[in-house]
Design a protein around this motif. Structure first.
Motif, short mmCIF file in Angstrom:
data_model
loop_
_atom_site.label_atom_id
_atom_site.label_comp_id
_atom_site.label_asym_id
_atom_site.label_seq_id
_atom_site.Cartn_x
_atom_site.Cartn_y
_atom_site.Cartn_z
N GLU A 1 -2.78 -13.71 -7.10
CA GLU A 1 -3.33 -13.12 -8.32
C GLU A 1 -3.39 -14.13 -9.46
OE1 GLU A 1 -2.35 -9.37 -11.36
OE2 GLU A 1 -1.20 -9.63 -9.51
N GLU A 2 -2.41 -15.02 -9.48
CA GLU A 2 -2.34 -16.03 -10.54
C GLU A 2 -3.16 -17.28 -10.21
OE1 GLU A 2 1.84 -16.57 -10.79
OE2 GLU A 2 2.21 -14.52 -11.54
N GLY A 3 -3.83 -17.28 -9.06
CA GLY A 3 -4.71 -18.39 -8.70
C GLY A 3 -4.04 -19.54 -8.00
N ALA A 4 -2.82 -19.35 -7.51
CA ALA A 4 -2.11 -20.43 -6.83
C ALA A 4 -2.81 -20.81 -5.52
CB ALA A 4 -0.67 -20.02 -6.53
N ARG A 5 -2.79 -22.10 -5.22
CA ARG A 5 -3.37 -22.59 -3.97
C ARG A 5 -2.31 -23.09 -3.01
NH1 ARG A 5 -8.09 -26.66 -5.45
NH2 ARG A 5 -8.34 -26.53 -3.18
N ALA A 6 -1.06 -23.16 -3.49
CA ALA A 6 0.03 -23.64 -2.64
C ALA A 6 1.33 -22.99 -3.06
CB ALA A 6 0.15 -25.17 -2.74
N ILE A 7 2.22 -22.82 -2.11
CA ILE A 7 3.54 -22.27 -2.37
C ILE A 7 4.59 -23.23 -1.82
CG2 ILE A 7 2.77 -19.86 -2.39
CD1 ILE A 7 3.85 -19.60 0.47
N THR A 15 5.39 -10.74 1.02
CA THR A 15 4.10 -10.10 0.75
C THR A 15 3.89 -9.94 -0.75
OG1 THR A 15 2.66 -8.22 1.27
CG2 THR A 15 5.00 -7.72 1.01
N MET A 16 4.95 -9.61 -1.48
CA MET A 16 4.85 -9.48 -2.93
C MET A 16 4.70 -10.84 -3.61
SD MET A 16 4.68 -6.54 -4.44
CE MET A 16 5.12 -7.18 -6.05
N ALA A 17 5.53 -11.80 -3.21
CA ALA A 17 5.50 -13.11 -3.87
C ALA A 17 4.16 -13.80 -3.68
CB ALA A 17 6.63 -13.99 -3.34
N VAL A 18 3.62 -13.76 -2.46
CA VAL A 18 2.36 -14.44 -2.20
C VAL A 18 1.19 -13.67 -2.80
CG1 VAL A 18 0.82 -15.27 -0.37
CG2 VAL A 18 3.28 -15.59 -0.16
N SER A 19 1.26 -12.35 -2.79
CA SER A 19 0.19 -11.56 -3.43
C SER A 19 0.12 -11.87 -4.93
CB SER A 19 0.44 -10.06 -3.23
OG SER A 19 0.28 -9.70 -1.86
N LYS A 20 1.26 -11.96 -5.59
CA LYS A 20 1.26 -12.25 -7.02
C LYS A 20 0.87 -13.71 -7.28
CE LYS A 20 2.15 -9.66 -9.80
NZ LYS A 20 1.32 -8.63 -10.48
N ALA A 21 1.24 -14.61 -6.37
CA ALA A 21 0.81 -16.00 -6.51
C ALA A 21 -0.70 -16.10 -6.39
CB ALA A 21 1.50 -16.87 -5.46
N VAL A 73 2.19 -4.08 -9.13
CA VAL A 73 0.87 -4.55 -8.72
C VAL A 73 -0.20 -3.72 -9.44
CG1 VAL A 73 1.60 -5.37 -6.45
CG2 VAL A 73 0.85 -3.00 -6.71
N THR A 74 -1.39 -4.28 -9.54
CA THR A 74 -2.52 -3.60 -10.17
C THR A 74 -3.72 -3.73 -9.25
OG1 THR A 74 -3.40 -5.53 -11.34
CG2 THR A 74 -1.61 -4.31 -12.42
N ASP A 75 -4.83 -3.17 -9.69
CA ASP A 75 -6.07 -3.30 -8.92
C ASP A 75 -6.53 -4.76 -8.84
OD1 ASP A 75 -6.11 -0.59 -8.51
OD2 ASP A 75 -7.53 -0.16 -10.13
N ALA A 76 -6.01 -5.59 -9.74
CA ALA A 76 -6.38 -7.01 -9.75
C ALA A 76 -5.51 -7.85 -8.81
CB ALA A 76 -6.27 -7.56 -11.17
N THR A 77 -4.52 -7.22 -8.19
CA THR A 77 -3.63 -7.96 -7.29
C THR A 77 -4.21 -7.99 -5.89
OG1 THR A 77 -1.71 -7.13 -8.54
CG2 THR A 77 -1.28 -8.15 -6.40
N ASP A 125 0.83 -1.21 0.00
CA ASP A 125 0.00 0.00 0.00
C ASP A 125 0.87 1.26 0.00
OD1 ASP A 125 -2.37 -1.34 -0.10
OD2 ASP A 125 -2.80 -1.19 2.04
N ARG A 126 1.94 1.23 0.75
CA ARG A 126 2.80 2.42 0.87
C ARG A 126 3.51 2.75 -0.44
NH1 ARG A 126 7.50 3.34 5.50
NH2 ARG A 126 8.19 5.41 4.80
N TYR A 127 3.97 1.71 -1.14
CA TYR A 127 4.78 1.93 -2.35
C TYR A 127 4.09 1.37 -3.61
CZ TYR A 127 8.48 3.14 0.93
OH TYR A 127 9.22 3.73 1.94
N ARG A 128 2.79 1.38 -3.63
CA ARG A 128 2.05 0.78 -4.72
C ARG A 128 2.51 1.29 -6.09
NH1 ARG A 128 -2.70 -1.89 -5.90
NH2 ARG A 128 -3.04 -2.32 -3.68
N GLU A 129 2.75 2.60 -6.20
CA GLU A 129 3.11 3.15 -7.50
C GLU A 129 4.52 2.74 -7.93
OE1 GLU A 129 4.88 5.97 -4.55
OE2 GLU A 129 3.02 4.78 -4.70
N ARG A 130 5.30 2.18 -7.04
CA ARG A 130 6.66 1.75 -7.34
C ARG A 130 6.80 0.23 -7.38
NH1 ARG A 130 10.64 5.67 -6.96
NH2 ARG A 130 9.88 7.73 -6.36
#
Length: 378
Positions: free
Chosen positions: A83-89, A75-81, A24-28, A16-21
């Protein structure tokens, strides 16, 4: 009636703090535990005792939610996972990555599979992974074996890798550089950092480069054409200095170490996955790699706790240990502003921290005994 701001008033994490940098998108879907925003602490007593005018700050990443810097990337890796529909990491880990992956997977409603070296992980870190519900697989091998297996199994099972070979990890980790520049009002002259798998030094360099509007070959997502460079925070970048434990120092040997060994378990890695990116960070910045012994890093860990009140895990102390030595020799010159990353909290590995330290004293439960014990130390 005036419109009100619907955003939470409290800090809600680095995305949230660095969203523009960040990519991520609104879909993330943002999977966050309010990580980041960790203290940058100016050392006072150690530099005074050293008799130097070098200004030293420590970035205390042990105050992230799972007590290490890994939360920034997770936080970035799991958020993007998500977004891609992952159920496990899945990840390989010396401890901190497993703790962070387990926590963020729990937050996301995913399953975390973590591969750890059998008998080589501190209990504090193992407890975190278990408590957060991870499936923990102890392998009869070291971290490098685990990393090889993670890459192999990702091709055979529906799991997303969240080690630092995942480029979104480095995107999260770069935000620590933004925080340092914002806190200081400038970039430091030197940034000193422990090096294990080498993702963190790579992430910091991406962050410092973006912060001053420079492209960098280390940026694994945009290949030096980052879209977030039009609003620089500073006009300089630091010299990057990476320190390793001498029993696990592949950058100093210029080749992988087959059987790495050090008490600093978080950097007990012989074949870093971010080898090329770390070299790029050091070379582009005019920096260097160096190594310290286990005895040296443990002495620095104890000194930092006793003289500055900052308790870090053994691997974290490598950065300050190396920096102090380079200050003494003049390799880091007088008048410099130096920042050192402390990657994890001391409670990650308490057994090592108290080894050889002052024992607990037992006294009778009466005034005279307690008074005598106190006066003996004054």
């Amino acid at each position: 009636m005036p419109a009100t701001d619907s955003r939470p008033a409290h800090y809600t994490g680095l995305i949230d703090r660095y969203r523009e940098r960040l990519p991520v998108t609104d879909a993330t879907p943002v999977i966050s535990l309010n990580e980041g925003d960790t203290p940058l602490i100016r050392l006072e007593n150690i530099p005074r005792e050293l008799g130097t005018d070098v200004d030293i700050f420590v970035k205390y990443e042990g105050l992230n939610p799972t007590a290490s810097f890994k939360d920034r990337g997770m936080t970035m890796a799991v958020s993007k996972a998500a977004e891609e529909g992952a159920r496990a990491i899945v990840c390989a880990s010396t401890g901190n990555t497993s703790a962070s992956a387990a926590a963020y997977a729990a937050r996301a409603g995913m399953t975390a599979f973590v591969l750890i070296p059998e008998g080589k992980i501190p209990m504090g870190k193992l407890a975190q992974a278990i408590a957060h519900g991870a499936v923990v697989l102890q392998i009869k091998g070291n971290f490098d074996d685990g990393m090889r297996l993670v890459k192999e199994v990702a091709g055979e099972a529906p799991v997303a890798i969240v080690n630092s070979i995942n480029p979104f990890r480095l995107q999260g980790q770069k935000t620590a550089a933004f925080e340092i520049v914002e806190a200081l009002g400038r970039a430091p002259d030197y940034h000193c950092i422990p090096v294990g798998n080498a993702g963190n030094i790579s992430g910091y360099w991406i962050g410092y480069s973006e912060a001053c509007g420079h492209n960098t070959a280390s940026c694994t997502l945009c290949h030096g054409q980052c879209p977030y460079l039009d609003n620089p925070l500073t006009d300089t970048r630091p010299v990057m200095v990476g320190y390793q434990a001498d029993g696990a120092a592949p950058f100093m040997r210029d080749e992988p170490v087959l059987e790495p060994e050090t008490l600093a378990t978080a950097i007990r890695i012989g074949n870093p996955q971010s080898w090329d990116l770390a070299h790029a960070a050091v070379n582009e910045s005019g920096g260097w790699f160096d190594e310290v012994s286990d005895d040296e890093l443990l002495a620095t860990q104890a000194m930092l706790a006793r003289q500055e009140g900052v308790f870090c895990e053994p691997a974290s102390a490598v950065s300050l240990c190396g920096a102090l030595r380079d200050v003494r020799t003049g390799r880091i010159p007088a008048g410099s502003l130096v920042t050192c990353t402390l990657t994890g909290h001391g409670l990650k590995d308490p057994d090592i921290a108290i080894r050889g330290q002052r024992a607990v004293q037992t006294v009778n439960a009466d005034l005279q005994s307690v008074k005598a014990a106190i006066l003996a130390h004054i």
